[in-house]
Scaffold this motif. Structure first.
Motif, mmCIF file in Angstrom:
data_model
loop_
_atom_site.group_PDB
_atom_site.id
_atom_site.type_symbol
_atom_site.label_atom_id
_atom_site.label_comp_id
_atom_site.label_asym_id
_atom_site.label_seq_id
_atom_site.Cartn_x
_atom_site.Cartn_y
_atom_site.Cartn_z
ATOM 1 N N VAL A 76 44.455 4.754 64.073
ATOM 2 C CA VAL A 76 43.791 3.620 64.677
ATOM 3 C C VAL A 76 44.457 2.516 65.130
ATOM 4 O O VAL A 76 44.526 1.551 64.170
ATOM 5 C CB VAL A 76 42.356 3.381 63.915
ATOM 6 N N THR A 77 44.745 2.690 66.443
ATOM 7 C CA THR A 77 45.618 1.283 66.786
ATOM 8 C C THR A 77 45.168 1.122 68.335
ATOM 9 O O THR A 77 44.461 1.966 68.753
ATOM 10 C CB THR A 77 47.266 1.830 66.889
ATOM 11 N N ASN A 78 45.413 -0.118 68.642
ATOM 12 C CA ASN A 78 44.617 -0.562 69.905
ATOM 13 C C ASN A 78 45.598 -0.179 71.019
ATOM 14 O O ASN A 78 46.195 -1.104 71.958
ATOM 15 C CB ASN A 78 44.793 -2.233 69.693
ATOM 16 N N ASN A 79 45.783 1.100 71.250
ATOM 17 C CA ASN A 79 46.541 1.976 72.317
ATOM 18 C C ASN A 79 45.597 2.451 73.026
ATOM 19 O O ASN A 79 44.791 3.400 72.162
ATOM 20 C CB ASN A 79 47.786 2.219 72.049
ATOM 21 N N PRO A 80 45.762 3.084 74.310
ATOM 22 C CA PRO A 80 44.750 3.872 74.906
ATOM 23 C C PRO A 80 44.672 5.449 74.188
ATOM 24 O O PRO A 80 43.531 5.809 74.125
ATOM 25 C CB PRO A 80 45.335 4.259 76.459
ATOM 26 N N SER A 81 45.704 6.114 74.002
ATOM 27 C CA SER A 81 45.502 7.334 73.190
ATOM 28 C C SER A 81 44.904 7.196 71.896
ATOM 29 O O SER A 81 43.842 8.089 71.686
ATOM 30 C CB SER A 81 46.970 7.935 73.166
ATOM 31 N N SER A 82 45.101 6.290 71.215
ATOM 32 C CA SER A 82 44.435 6.153 69.712
ATOM 33 C C SER A 82 42.924 5.991 70.047
ATOM 34 O O SER A 82 42.139 6.625 69.337
ATOM 35 C CB SER A 82 45.141 5.201 69.092
ATOM 36 N N LEU A 83 42.606 5.056 70.959
ATOM 37 C CA LEU A 83 41.102 4.591 71.047
ATOM 38 C C LEU A 83 40.376 5.880 71.578
ATOM 39 O O LEU A 83 39.260 6.126 71.160
ATOM 40 C CB LEU A 83 41.091 3.423 71.801
ATOM 41 N N PHE A 84 41.143 6.453 72.272
ATOM 42 C CA PHE A 84 40.348 7.934 72.990
ATOM 43 C C PHE A 84 40.065 8.719 71.796
ATOM 44 O O PHE A 84 39.037 9.427 71.912
ATOM 45 C CB PHE A 84 41.280 8.180 74.292
ATOM 46 N N GLN A 85 40.986 8.939 71.043
ATOM 47 C CA GLN A 85 41.044 9.992 70.041
ATOM 48 C C GLN A 85 40.221 9.422 68.951
ATOM 49 O O GLN A 85 39.134 10.411 68.619
ATOM 50 C CB GLN A 85 42.411 10.130 69.356
ATOM 51 N N VAL A 86 39.787 8.363 68.684
ATOM 52 C CA VAL A 86 38.799 7.732 67.939
ATOM 53 C C VAL A 86 37.546 7.977 68.554
ATOM 54 O O VAL A 86 36.435 8.399 67.869
ATOM 55 C CB VAL A 86 38.782 6.218 67.482
ATOM 56 N N LEU A 87 37.423 7.763 69.900
ATOM 57 C CA LEU A 87 35.910 8.114 70.857
ATOM 58 C C LEU A 87 35.754 9.592 70.513
ATOM 59 O O LEU A 87 34.477 9.778 70.142
ATOM 60 C CB LEU A 87 36.325 7.630 71.961
ATOM 61 N N CYS A 88 36.680 10.483 70.473
ATOM 62 C CA CYS A 88 36.300 11.952 70.258
ATOM 63 C C CYS A 88 35.790 12.203 69.047
ATOM 64 O O CYS A 88 34.990 13.061 68.910
ATOM 65 C CB CYS A 88 37.471 12.656 70.490
ATOM 66 N N LEU A 89 36.504 11.671 68.058
ATOM 67 C CA LEU A 89 36.097 11.874 66.715
ATOM 68 C C LEU A 89 34.565 11.217 66.257
ATOM 69 O O LEU A 89 33.919 12.006 65.783
ATOM 70 C CB LEU A 89 37.108 11.094 65.600
ATOM 71 N N SER A 90 34.251 10.322 67.077
ATOM 72 C CA SER A 90 33.092 9.686 66.825
ATOM 73 C C SER A 90 31.895 10.530 67.537
ATOM 74 O O SER A 90 31.020 10.728 67.191
ATOM 75 C CB SER A 90 32.920 8.323 67.563
ATOM 76 N N VAL A 91 32.212 11.011 68.808
ATOM 77 C CA VAL A 91 31.269 11.911 69.397
ATOM 78 C C VAL A 91 31.131 13.217 68.503
ATOM 79 O O VAL A 91 29.977 13.727 68.324
ATOM 80 C CB VAL A 91 31.734 12.464 70.628
ATOM 81 N N LEU A 92 32.276 13.592 67.944
ATOM 82 C CA LEU A 92 32.054 14.750 66.988
ATOM 83 C C LEU A 92 31.419 14.548 65.752
ATOM 84 O O LEU A 92 30.675 15.453 65.247
ATOM 85 C CB LEU A 92 33.463 15.605 66.697
ATOM 86 N N LEU A 93 31.556 13.443 65.061
ATOM 87 C CA LEU A 93 30.878 13.253 63.819
ATOM 88 C C LEU A 93 29.587 12.905 64.120
ATOM 89 O O LEU A 93 28.667 13.072 63.176
ATOM 90 C CB LEU A 93 31.532 11.704 63.210
ATOM 91 N N ARG A 94 28.856 12.592 65.266
ATOM 92 C CA ARG A 94 27.438 12.374 65.424
ATOM 93 C C ARG A 94 26.859 13.822 65.534
ATOM 94 O O ARG A 94 25.592 13.767 65.251
ATOM 95 C CB ARG A 94 27.496 11.862 66.923
ATOM 96 N N ARG A 95 27.717 14.814 65.675
ATOM 97 C CA ARG A 95 27.015 16.193 65.644
ATOM 98 C C ARG A 95 26.557 16.736 64.257
ATOM 99 O O ARG A 95 27.378 16.448 63.377
ATOM 100 C CB ARG A 95 27.864 17.038 66.197
ATOM 101 N N PRO A 96 25.658 17.591 64.181
ATOM 102 C CA PRO A 96 25.267 17.916 62.812
ATOM 103 C C PRO A 96 26.483 18.854 62.350
ATOM 104 O O PRO A 96 26.920 19.585 63.015
ATOM 105 C CB PRO A 96 24.034 18.779 62.805
ATOM 106 N N GLY A 97 26.610 18.667 60.909
ATOM 107 C CA GLY A 97 27.622 19.772 60.341
ATOM 108 C C GLY A 97 28.780 18.896 59.467
ATOM 109 O O GLY A 97 28.375 17.934 59.226
ATOM 110 N N ASP A 98 29.602 19.635 59.045
ATOM 111 C CA ASP A 98 30.647 19.169 58.153
ATOM 112 C C ASP A 98 31.556 18.098 59.043
ATOM 113 O O ASP A 98 32.263 18.459 59.754
ATOM 114 C CB ASP A 98 31.304 20.495 57.606
ATOM 115 N N PHE A 99 31.462 17.134 58.157
ATOM 116 C CA PHE A 99 32.515 15.928 59.095
ATOM 117 C C PHE A 99 33.927 16.621 58.832
ATOM 118 O O PHE A 99 34.617 16.151 59.873
ATOM 119 C CB PHE A 99 32.331 14.735 58.287
#
Length: 221
Positions: free
Chosen positions: A34-57
């Motif tokens: 988790v760093t303040n660069n475009p690639s890292s922030l986008f990956q964190v956003l994708c992770l957040s979208v997936l964590l919102r879904r039901p199922g195993d984190f």
């Protein structure tokens, strides 16, 4: 049942020290930087979208890593991927049911981030005038991002974007209540030493892990 472990100030301080001892937030505990660069922030956003879904984190974490291994570690690269390839990767990571819809959501999200912000989520802060409510509104205007996804994303990035702090998601707040550490993000910020403390992000991430992994016995022990 709420534990008495947080019944005194000293007890709470001791518990906080235990929780933040690793010095990393939720995503970084699982190997996602988790760093303040475009690639890292986008990956964190994708992770957040997936964590919102039901199922195993853990599936969400593994899938985010798989995106990087596939070369889809930025909005532009994800947007350039084929829908069929995204479906194939999601299925290989154990996703079932609405996989086609999820693959579409991720494609739409990456395309909008690439076009609207040139792949760099930091670019939404200036038009929002660094106001947390406006930044959240711009985030939730993205495909597949609702308030819960925004909470998960901002939970991870609040040390990098201090204006949004304090942020705590539902899982972190559930753990905080059970451990007697408070009922709000503001309560946690006070315990962590301030709204803009990196320690706050570590604390909130650690609490989310406690809830998701059911580590209460270990923490109380």
């Amino acid at each position: 049942m709420t534990s008495s472990v947080g019944s005194s100030v000293e007890d709470r301080k001791r518990l906080i020290r235990r929780l933040v001892a690793g010095g990393r937030g939720f995503a970084e505990q699982y190997g996602i930087r988790v760093t303040n660069n475009p690639s890292s922030l986008f990956q964190v956003l994708c992770l957040s979208v997936l964590l919102r879904r039901p199922g195993d984190f853990q599936r969400a974490v593994a899938t985010t890593r798989a995106f990087g291994e596939a070369g889809w570690d930025s909005a532009a690269r994800m947007a350039a991927s084929l829908h069929a390839d995204r479906v194939r990767l999601l299925r290989s990571c154990g996703w079932r049911g609405d996989v086609d819809a999820l693959a579409t959501d991720l494609g739409d999200l990456s395309l909008v981030v690439a076009q609207r912000y040139r792949g760099d989520l930091r670019r939404l802060r200036a038009p929002a005038r660094y106001a947390p409510d406006r930044e959240r509104a711009l985030l939730t205007a993205l495909p597949g991002v609702d308030d819960q996804v925004a909470d998960l994303f901002l939970r991870e990035t609040q040390a990098l974007w201090p204006e949004v702090a304090p942020v705590a998601d539902r899982k972190a707040l559930a753990a905080a209540r059970k451990l007697g550490l408070g009922r709000s993000a503001t309560d946690l910020a006070e315990l962590a030493g301030g709204r803009e403390s990196e320690k706050l992000a570590w604390l909130v991430g650690a609490l989310a892990r406690v809830e998701l992994e059911d580590r209460y016995a270990e923490i109380r022990g």
